[in-house]
Scaffold this motif. Structure first.
Motif, PDB file in Angstrom:
ATOM      1  N   SER A   1      -5.890  12.016   8.478  1.00  0.00           N
ATOM      2  CA  SER A   1      -6.508  10.886   7.562  1.00  0.00           C
ATOM      3  C   SER A   1      -5.498  10.406   6.558  1.00  0.00           C
ATOM      4  O   SER A   1      -4.781  10.925   6.063  1.00  0.00           O
ATOM      5  N   PHE A   2      -5.447   9.102   6.374  1.00  0.00           N
ATOM      6  CA  PHE A   2      -4.501   8.435   5.374  1.00  0.00           C
ATOM      7  C   PHE A   2      -5.250   8.436   4.162  1.00  0.00           C
ATOM      8  O   PHE A   2      -6.441   8.233   4.005  1.00  0.00           O
ATOM      9  N   VAL A   3      -4.483   8.425   2.796  1.00  0.00           N
ATOM     10  CA  VAL A   3      -5.231   8.266   1.496  1.00  0.00           C
ATOM     11  C   VAL A   3      -4.231   7.461   0.798  1.00  0.00           C
ATOM     12  O   VAL A   3      -2.820   7.490   0.884  1.00  0.00           O
TER      13      VAL A   3
ATOM     14  N   GLU B   1       0.693  -1.090   0.014  1.00  0.00           N
ATOM     15  CA  GLU B   1      -0.226   0.087  -0.004  1.00  0.00           C
ATOM     16  C   GLU B   1       0.799   1.230  -0.080  1.00  0.00           C
ATOM     17  O   GLU B   1       1.719   1.372   0.919  1.00  0.00           O
ATOM     18  N   ALA B   2       0.837   2.093  -1.091  1.00  0.00           N
ATOM     19  CA  ALA B   2       1.282   3.378  -1.079  1.00  0.00           C
ATOM     20  C   ALA B   2       0.318   4.452  -0.482  1.00  0.00           C
ATOM     21  O   ALA B   2      -0.898   4.520  -0.897  1.00  0.00           O
ATOM     22  N   THR B   3       0.981   5.257   0.382  1.00  0.00           N
ATOM     23  CA  THR B   3       0.148   6.011   1.242  1.00  0.00           C
ATOM     24  C   THR B   3       0.930   7.388   1.601  1.00  0.00           C
ATOM     25  O   THR B   3       1.828   7.474   1.376  1.00  0.00           O
ATOM     26  N   ILE B   4      -0.146   8.604   1.723  1.00  0.00           N
ATOM     27  CA  ILE B   4       0.160   9.659   1.955  1.00  0.00           C
ATOM     28  C   ILE B   4      -1.011  10.125   3.078  1.00  0.00           C
ATOM     29  O   ILE B   4      -1.815   9.247   3.626  1.00  0.00           O
ATOM     30  N   ALA B   5      -0.585  11.230   3.827  1.00  0.00           N
ATOM     31  CA  ALA B   5      -1.593  11.543   4.716  1.00  0.00           C
ATOM     32  C   ALA B   5      -2.126  13.163   4.686  1.00  0.00           C
ATOM     33  O   ALA B   5      -1.238  13.839   4.230  1.00  0.00           O
ATOM     34  N   LEU B   6      -3.085  13.435   5.314  1.00  0.00           N
ATOM     35  CA  LEU B   6      -3.662  14.948   5.492  1.00  0.00           C
ATOM     36  C   LEU B   6      -3.829  15.259   6.940  1.00  0.00           C
ATOM     37  O   LEU B   6      -4.615  14.459   7.634  1.00  0.00           O
TER      38      LEU B   6
END
Length: 162
Positions: free
Chosen positions: A157-159, A143-148
């Motif tokens: 929140s993770f995206v 899973e590749a993720t970024i966050a806000l």
């Protein structure tokens, strides 16, 4: 204020471009990158954003990375950065040395500590400090993720990147 959090992009330009698209859609005002861009060619996709970043342990040519930051009007903070926005004090550190990461989280000076390095998503309160790892924007076949980060609510929140 919504801050985009990204780390460990490791030369994955497509995922960086996907992250930038999400940051635009979510009206992100600031992007904090916790290091491991790896190569200087990964910096230009962030053009037009208020980007602040730090070095990770896999970042190669520091001189050219700094040059690319300058070319797009971004701010490189070296190996560690302290950012004050929306009445919040944020520490930005790659996380290579876990005792340093833990000390930043426990010292009480920071509202938020952003780190990367482990490639594992994390959001946890350590005393009154929110500790956040946005995971890896590369994904490495997972899973590749970024966050806000919402600075008003102190909420993350993770995206997942497609």
């Amino acid at each position: 204020m919504i801050i985009g959090l990204i780390s460990d992009s490791h030369d994955h330009v497509q995922n960086i471009e996907n992250a930038v698209k999400i940051f635009k859609e979510r009206d992100v005002e600031l992007i904090l990158h916790a290091g491991d861009f790896c190569s200087p060619f990964t910096i230009p996709p962030f053009k037009g954003f208020n980007l602040k970043g730090v070095f990770g342990n896999n970042d190669g040519d520091h001189y050219l990375i700094l040059e690319k930051f300058s070319e797009i009007g971004a701010t490189h903070l070296g190996s560690f950065g302290e950012v004050i926005v929306a009445n919040r004090t944020i520490a930005l550190y790659h996380g290579t040395n876990m005792p340093i990461t833990e000390a930043l989280e426990q010292c009480g000076k920071y509202d938020v500590v952003i780190s990367g390095h482990t490639h594992e998503k994390r959001v946890e309160f350590v005393k009154n400090t929110l500790a956040v790892n946005p995971g890896t924007a590369h994904g490495f076949d997972e899973e590749a993720t970024i966050a806000l980060l919402d600075t008003e609510a102190i909420d993350v929140s993770f995206v997942t990147l497609d």
